[in-house]
Motif scaffolding. Structure first.
Motif, PDB file in Angstrom:
ATOM      1  N   GLN A 146       0.821  -1.029  -0.008  1.00  0.00           N
ATOM      2  CA  GLN A 146      -0.049   0.065   0.053  1.00  0.00           C
ATOM      3  C   GLN A 146       0.887   1.204  -0.031  1.00  0.00           C
ATOM      4  OE1 GLN A 146      -3.719   0.312   0.338  1.00  0.00           O
ATOM      5  NE2 GLN A 146      -2.797   2.081  -0.830  1.00  0.00           N
ATOM      6  N   GLU A 198      -4.188  -1.792  -8.470  1.00  0.00           N
ATOM      7  CA  GLU A 198      -5.475  -1.921  -7.763  1.00  0.00           C
ATOM      8  C   GLU A 198      -5.371  -1.025  -6.509  1.00  0.00           C
ATOM      9  OE1 GLU A 198      -5.449  -5.994  -6.634  1.00  0.00           O
ATOM     10  OE2 GLU A 198      -5.666  -6.868  -8.558  1.00  0.00           O
ATOM     11  N   PHE A 199      -4.443  -1.065  -5.788  1.00  0.00           N
ATOM     12  CA  PHE A 199      -4.367   0.181  -4.623  1.00  0.00           C
ATOM     13  C   PHE A 199      -4.658   1.519  -5.127  1.00  0.00           C
ATOM     14  CE2 PHE A 199      -2.012  -3.265  -2.030  1.00  0.00           C
ATOM     15  CZ  PHE A 199      -3.118  -3.454  -1.129  1.00  0.00           C
ATOM     16  N   GLN A 203      -8.191   2.051  -6.365  1.00  0.00           N
ATOM     17  CA  GLN A 203      -9.067   2.083  -5.128  1.00  0.00           C
ATOM     18  C   GLN A 203      -8.683   3.594  -4.485  1.00  0.00           C
ATOM     19  OE1 GLN A 203      -8.135  -1.044  -2.115  1.00  0.00           O
ATOM     20  NE2 GLN A 203      -9.323   0.164  -0.631  1.00  0.00           N
ATOM     21  N   GLU A 205     -11.764   6.483  -3.861  1.00  0.00           N
ATOM     22  CA  GLU A 205     -12.233   6.687  -2.524  1.00  0.00           C
ATOM     23  C   GLU A 205     -11.954   8.345  -2.440  1.00  0.00           C
ATOM     24  OE1 GLU A 205      -9.512   4.658   0.137  1.00  0.00           O
ATOM     25  OE2 GLU A 205     -10.597   2.873   0.093  1.00  0.00           O
TER      26      GLU A 205
END
Length: 944
Positions: free
Chosen positions: A493, A784-785, A788, A792
């Motif tokens: 992350q 992907e992170f 996302q 968000e």
């Protein structure tokens, strides 16, 4: 079929024997196992009484496996019985349905964490937590009754131990429910500690000692009870130095020991091995400014030199900032050779680091070749930030300064800048790039533009240039992860947040590593504490006076949280009796903490000073008389006065001092008597304890005999009454430095150290695993992170816009004094200066305040300066500060000092940003005109 099932269960019991003996609750289970003969049960019960649950569970398993007389279907009865008594986890093993290996490993980590932190956890409000755990299904009715009975017979700690033993026997998923139970019962510090988040225990004292002349050392921390830390490490301070701001840029060959507040960043050492050069140093040979990297430093720098985004993760003392300087130099030189402009921004998350990185690293090595400038809220120049960017090659600034300018550019403000203006962005302490942080806001802008660039390329349009990213960190942590898999996700992350091609680290060989020798020195538990008993007696009288019933013993963090909540509620309810009592209780609780970490005399001085200052505020005379003093305040002042002599008597008896200081004294004397030349530093939580520790050393002749002299450093906050230090973080890096954990027996400090070491190993494994990932898998996970994060952010912006639309007009609120509840003003009277300072310049408001001198006047190179303290004329409660803004005196209100009536509700706030109210901007011209008119009228009157 039933016989086959029973045989299979026997085999399963044998396979999972080691697991089951720790999960089975023998005593309640035996009552439900009708297939076992009475004599077998008696043997197991006797084993339970003599040797405990695990031995009894082992015997139970043996009896079942080897029994030939069990009725058919006994296996089903066993499973049902386990489920009935709350051993569902054990039941799953018996059914041969254990959890997945990763889930099992994570659960084991949770169990181990509870075990390591047990000494801290047993101080919880057991009955309250027990009730919540029962509701959540973590405990049976019988469990709850047994725990409550144990609390009644053996006290809170005994009940807590049983609760914890019972919790860990639940099936996977119990840990998150337990955290929720702790949250619901207001054990916020315990929750943060269990999650691995920073607690309020920056409260430590640490001491560092090493031999003089060593340039590279390792940092250490040592803790006393109540979260205070003490450790022994390398050379820092001069013998007779005042250690004020001008003294910190040089190292003097003399032994000494210094103390400084641990929540202030202090750097006594610079990255790398070269001796310190201040801004005025101008060596004639440029070779002295050459940057020479070690092999491991060059290895971690290589991808960045190839223009890749990377994170450099190197331990403290291994020169990661020096590597960043080298990369910056190479980056600018390469772009210059290619005929391309280069511009580097170095971001830090704390104001002191701006000056440190400028003097010790980037300015020191690069200003002879490039223009280097630093900017922070505390040292902002008179020219605009965009001008600074335009006129310099390297800019060192706090991340918030950059974020503010990026936001301005988005809103079309001419004073804004864009990320595309930079070619390299260095992010110090980059592990702070997480949700909600300013680093994260900046990187979200970066990721959104990167995503837009991909769309532009598809449309065959030119992409917007983005800077290369270089992240620096000594420890990215594990983000509260309880399993290795979660730790790896945490590292990924951070890599995604920084758009890193890879994370580079180094496992040092033995000859390269300069880690301190670690040891734990356990101080004896205090046998008698009559000084603390007097304080607790005073607190009990205050409890009785205000009809307060605390949920835990004074002197601990939970009590602090409880009393703060009581003060806030009382302020909203305008219950001044409870509010002022809660405020005094908070001071006594702090004194208890101090008597457990420093000397009783220091705790007494703290209380005496507080009461003297409070009395002083109640005795300020003005034209209308004196400030009102209430009966409760008179009771509190008298209570302290009546006990003052007894406290003074007790503080003079050394046999009652806490043993942590004695242990610390032993360690310091040993270090300074066994080394030819040694110096050290003590880190502690507050300014008061920094000064107190310094006095403790100065007043003890034993220290003087071995050549220990002391002075103190404190941070530059606006409440400091002595001159603060400059930017510097303290740490030691000598090859033979030592790390000593001084912990009072039973304090839980040593256990917390074990948890930290456990998490550190987990982090190292996670980084190694991420570094070895398949490139395609790594990039897929990173994308992907990032997607996302972008989604968000979009949702967050939409919610913020909706919230902005709902902002109420200022007329919806009114303010009253937090202490005496007198009406202060309507929200309509409040204006904002520079979109952050809330001021009230009305004539009516000026009649309600008194202005006191601010002992720690801070002047800044801005259009305003703080010029005094404003307080309630009725009760003396501080309301804020007097600002001088472009020659106009503006009373600036601090929201925490007021109760806000909002609609029909009363609330307290710690920040203005928590209020959904849009206040108008301060109209300087209008107020200036009014002042000119007033002064003109006065001149006319004088002429007449």
């Amino acid at each position: 079929m039933s016989c086959d099932k029973d045989a299979e269960t026997r085999h399963t019991l044998d396979c999972f024997r080691d697991r089951l003996k720790r999960l089975i609750q023998v005593e309640p289970l035996l009552d439900l196992l009708h297939f076992l003969e009475p004599d077998r049960k008696d043997r197991i019960k006797a084993k339970f009484r003599e040797e405990g649950n695990i031995s009894a569970a082992t015997l139970l398993i043996d009896e079942i496996i080897h029994s030939k007389n069990c009725e058919q279907g006994w296996s089903r009865e066993l499973v049902t019985a386990l489920e009935t008594v709350g051993c569902k986890h054990a039941a799953k093993y018996v059914l041969n349905s254990p959890p997945e290996p990763t889930e099992e490993a994570e659960n084991d980590s949770c169990v181990r964490l509870i075990d390591l932190l047990q000494l801290t956890l047993v101080n919880m409000k057991t009955a309250d937590v027990c009730a919540h755990c029962r509701v959540m299904g973590l405990l049976t009715q019988e469990d709850q009754e047994n725990i409550l009975k144990l609390i009644e017979n053996q006290g809170n700690i005994g009940g807590a131990r049983l609760l914890l033993k019972r919790l860990v026997k639940n099936e996977a998923g119990w840990f998150s429910k337990f955290l929720q139970a702790l949250e619901d019962t207001e054990h916020h510090e315990l929750v943060r500690e269990l999650r691995g988040e920073p607690c309020n225990e920056d409260e430590g004292m640490s001491v560092e000692t090493v031999e003089e002349g060593e340039q590279s050392c390792s940092s250490a921390t040592v803790e006393t009870n109540m979260y205070s830390s003490m450790s022994l490490l390398p050379p820092v301070l001069s013998a007779n130095s005042s250690l004020l701001s001008e003294d910190l840029d040089s190292s003097v060959d003399s032994s000494g020991l210094g103390a400084c507040a641990d929540n202030e960043e202090v750097d006594m050492y610079k990255e790398g091995e070269e001796e310190d050069l201040t801004e005025d140093d101008n060596p004639s040979e440029e070779s002295k400014r050459d940057i020479v990297l070690r092999d491991y430093q060059m290895e971690v720098a290589r991808p960045a030199l190839e223009e890749k985004n990377i994170i450099i993760c190197l331990p403290t003392g291994s020169g990661k900032t020096r590597v960043a300087v080298y990369i910056t130099k190479e980056h600018l030189e390469k772009r210059k050779q290619m005929g391309q402009p280069g511009k580097v921004v170095v971001l830090v998350n704390k104001v002191p680091l701006v000056e440190q990185h400028y003097k010790a690293e980037f300015g020191r090595f690069l200003k002879h070749q490039y223009s280097v400038e630093r900017v922070s809220g505390a040292s902002q120049l008179k020219i605009s930030f965009p001008q600074i960017i335009e006129q310099n090659d390297i800019i060192i600034c706090t991340a918030q300064i950059l974020e503010n300018s990026l936001a301005k550019a988005k809103n079309g403000d001419e004073d804004g800048i864009k990320l595309s203006q930079f070619t390299l962005m260095v992010i110090d302490e980059c592990h702070h790039t997480k949700k909600g942080g300013v680093y994260n806001h900046i990187m979200i802008r970066y990721l959104k533009q990167k995503h837009q660039n991909q769309l532009l390329k598809k449309q065959e349009k030119s992409p917007v240039p983005l800077p290369q990213i270089l992240g620096l960190t000594a420890s990215p942590g594990v983000g509260g992860a309880m399993s290795q898999q979660r730790a790896e996700e945490h590292i990924l992350q951070i890599c995604a947040n920084l758009d890193a091609f890879t994370i580079k680290t180094k496992t040092f060989e033995e000859e390269e590593a300069k880690t301190p020798f670690k040891r734990i020195a356990r101080a004896e538990e205090r046998k008698e504490d009559p000084f603390g008993d007097v304080i607790k007696k005073i607190m009990d009288e205050i409890h009785e006076h205000a009809d307060l019933k605390p949920l835990c013993e004074p002197g601990i963090q939970n009590y602090e949280q409880w009393v703060v909540q009581k003060e806030q509620n009382a302020a909203k309810e305008e219950n001044q009796k409870v509010r002022v009592c809660a405020e005094h209780l908070r001071q006594y609780n702090e004194a208890l903490h101090q008597s457990n970490t420093i000397r009783m005399s220091d705790a007494f001085r703290f209380l005496d000073k507080y009461h003297n200052e409070e009395l002083k505020t109640k005795s300020i005379a003005d034209e209308e008389g004196t400030v009102t003093i209430t009966d409760t305040e008179r009771f509190l002042f008298t209570l302290f006065k009546d006990n003052k002599a007894k406290l003074q008597e007790l503080m003079g008896k050394p046999q009652y001092e806490n043993n942590s200081l004695a242990q610390l004294k032993t360690n310091i004397l040993k270090e300074f008597s066994t080394r030819e030349r040694a110096r050290g530093i003590i880190f502690t939580r507050t300014r008061l304890s920094a000064i107190a520790l310094c006095q403790w050393i100065q007043e003890n002749p034993k220290f003087d005999e071995v050549g220990v002299s002391a002075s103190y450093l404190i941070g530059g906050g606006d409440q400091s009454v002595v001159k603060p230090m400059t930017a510097a973080r303290g740490r030691g890096r000598a090859e033979d430095s030592s790390y000593t954990l001084v912990a009072e027996a039973g304090s839980g400090v040593a256990e917390r150290e074990s948890v930290n070491e456990y998490r550190e190993k987990m982090m190292s494994k996670a980084i190694a695993k991420v570094c070895k990932m398949n490139r395609a898998d790594y990039e897929k996970k990173i994308r992907e992170f990032q997607m996302q994060a972008i989604m968000e952010e979009k949702v967050k912006i939409k919610k913020k816009q909706q919230k902005g639309m709902m902002k109420e007009p200022p007329s919806k609120i009114s303010l009253s004094c937090r202490q005496c509840s007198v009406f202060v003003c309507s929200g309509e009277d409040i204006e904002k200066i520079e979109n952050m300072h809330h001021v009230n310049v009305t004539t009516q408001f000026s009649k309600l305040i008194t202005v006191r001198e601010n002992a720690s006047l801070q002047e800044r190179l801005l259009d305003y300066e703080t010029n005094g303290v404003i307080a309630c004329k009725n009760c003396g409660q501080q309301w804020g500060s007097m600002m001088l803004y472009k020659s106009i005196e503006c009373p600036c209100l601090h929201i925490k000092n007021f109760v806000v009536t909002y609609g029909s509700k009363k609330k307290t706030f710690s920040k203005w940003s928590e209020l959904p109210i849009k206040f108008p901007a301060f109209d300087y011209t209008q107020h200036a005109d009014l002042l000119v008119e007033d002064s003109g009228e006065e001149e006319d009157m004088e002429t007449d």
